[in-house]
Design a protein around this motif. Structure first.
Motif, PDB file in Angstrom:
ATOM      1  N   ARG A  23     100.298 -70.545 -29.073  1.00 29.38           N
ATOM      2  CA  ARG A  23     100.960 -71.050 -30.036  1.00 29.38           C
ATOM      3  C   ARG A  23      99.343 -72.120 -30.339  1.00 29.38           C
ATOM      4  NH1 ARG A  23     106.559 -72.783 -28.039  1.00 29.38           N
ATOM      5  NH2 ARG A  23     107.000 -71.351 -26.271  1.00 29.38           N
ATOM      6  N   GLY A  28     103.860 -76.259 -29.212  1.00 33.65           N
ATOM      7  CA  GLY A  28     103.966 -75.796 -30.187  1.00 33.65           C
ATOM      8  C   GLY A  28     104.772 -74.857 -30.838  1.00 33.65           C
ATOM      9  N   PRO A  29     105.201 -75.249 -32.511  1.00 35.86           N
ATOM     10  CA  PRO A  29     106.019 -73.602 -32.557  1.00 35.86           C
ATOM     11  C   PRO A  29     105.018 -72.406 -32.260  1.00 35.86           C
ATOM     12  CG  PRO A  29     104.914 -74.439 -33.865  1.00 35.86           C
ATOM     13  CD  PRO A  29     104.457 -75.530 -33.213  1.00 35.86           C
ATOM     14  N   GLN A  30     105.914 -71.121 -31.086  1.00 37.03           N
ATOM     15  CA  GLN A  30     105.519 -69.829 -30.658  1.00 37.03           C
ATOM     16  C   GLN A  30     105.666 -68.840 -32.639  1.00 37.03           C
ATOM     17  OE1 GLN A  30     107.705 -66.981 -28.216  1.00 37.03           O
ATOM     18  NE2 GLN A  30     106.020 -67.770 -26.848  1.00 37.03           N
ATOM     19  N   LYS A  31     104.376 -68.543 -32.288  1.00 38.38           N
ATOM     20  CA  LYS A  31     104.247 -67.258 -33.077  1.00 38.38           C
ATOM     21  C   LYS A  31     103.447 -65.910 -32.801  1.00 38.38           C
ATOM     22  CE  LYS A  31     102.797 -70.911 -36.150  1.00 38.38           C
ATOM     23  NZ  LYS A  31     102.305 -71.973 -37.251  1.00 38.38           N
ATOM     24  N   ASP A  59      96.726 -70.649 -40.552  1.00 38.26           N
ATOM     25  CA  ASP A  59      97.962 -69.453 -39.854  1.00 38.26           C
ATOM     26  C   ASP A  59      97.311 -68.208 -40.427  1.00 38.26           C
ATOM     27  OD1 ASP A  59     101.026 -68.391 -39.613  1.00 38.26           O
ATOM     28  OD2 ASP A  59     101.350 -70.170 -39.886  1.00 38.26           O
TER      29      ASP A  59
END
Length: 289
Positions: A23, A28-31, A59
């Motif tokens: 994150r 925040g969004p998990q990637k 990213d």
């Protein structure tokens, strides 16, 4: 994000592959991204963490946007361009960039690719000015991609290998040349030719010249407007630079001809028009010379 620690972990999947998860910030969004070896996943996480501490994090998936996709997002925001410059740049893009660079993901554009592309343009016989301007458009687009954190760095910065521009020797027309040209051009164009030659006004400036900007008593022309043909339409606008807005002296013999040309015109009327009226087009001039 400078100085913020990346929140990351690595776990082994049932298929034996290793999943790196992270994150960019708490909540925040998990990637995630998958690797065959744990060491590769750890190296990847370490690289992301180092980039985030340095303030250069992007990213990893953002760079898979192709150059063509990015151009379609970035180009409409160039509100600093006038209509003619925008049309010119779009023409360069369609002719020289779209096929060569357009399908490539932003993250895959590197110096070796750019070098090969430049070499191809030079080999095709393109002028140095064309090559440099085309390359400059790619550099600007990649600069914007860095600013939007789509890629970490611009490979077009400090690029070596662009062809040098060698200015050709200029031949300045003599008064005799101007007289000869005025005598041979089609009827009705002599004053236009002589005014252009003795004032240095460009085609767009002469074509946009209005009666109210001609000072017959002071023998001067105020250059405050120009006209360009864009997609078949005449677009009027101010000169591109502050220096382009200027007052130009008119030699007395030419001033006499200009005065005759202005006879009967209202303040906003164009001084020079096409034979059947309307704005003079560049193609029309070529037909008369």
């Amino acid at each position: 994000m400078r100085g913020r620690e990346l929140m990351a972990s690595i776990d082994k999947r049932p298929d034996g592959r290793f999943r790196a998860r992270w994150r960019e910030y708490p909540g925040g969004p998990q990637k995630s991204q998958h690797f065959a070896r744990k060491s590769d996943a750890q190296a990847f996480i370490d690289e992301l963490a180092g980039a985030q501490r340095a303030g250069t994090y992007v990213d990893p998936k953002a760079g898979w946007l192709t150059f063509a996709e990015w151009w379609e997002q970035w180009r409409p925001g160039r509100h600093d361009l006038n209509a003619s410059s925008a049309e010119r740049d779009d023409g360069y893009y369609r002719a020289r960039i779209l096929e060569a660079i357009g399908p490539v993901p932003l993250a895959r554009i590197d110096r070796s690719m750019l070098r090969a592309w430049v070499q191809d343009m030079v080999a095709a016989g393109l002028a140095a000015t064309t090559v440099r301007h085309t390359f400059g458009l790619v550099r600007q687009a990649l600069d914007a991609a860095v600013e939007d954190r789509l890629i970490g760095a611009n490979p077009a910065i400090r690029f070596r290998g662009l062809p040098k521009i060698v200015a050709p020797e200029m031949r300045i027309a003599t008064p005799e040349d101007m007289t000869t040209l005025a005598s041979r051009i089609a009827e009705g164009w002599a004053t236009w030719v002589l005014t252009a030659g003795y004032t240095g006004l460009r085609l767009g400036e002469l074509s946009a010249l209005r009666r109210g900007r001609v000072d017959l008593a002071g023998r001067r022309i105020q250059v405050l407007e120009s006209v360009t043909e864009v997609n078949g339409q005449n677009v009027f606008g101010a000169p591109k630079t502050k220096a382009g807005r200027r007052s130009v002296p008119v030699p007395e013999p030419i001033a006499v001809l200009v005065e005759q040309q202005c006879h009967g015109l209202d303040r906003d009327d164009l001084v020079f028009t096409a034979p059947k009226g309307g704005v003079i087009r560049r193609s029309k001039i070529r037909q008369q010379i």
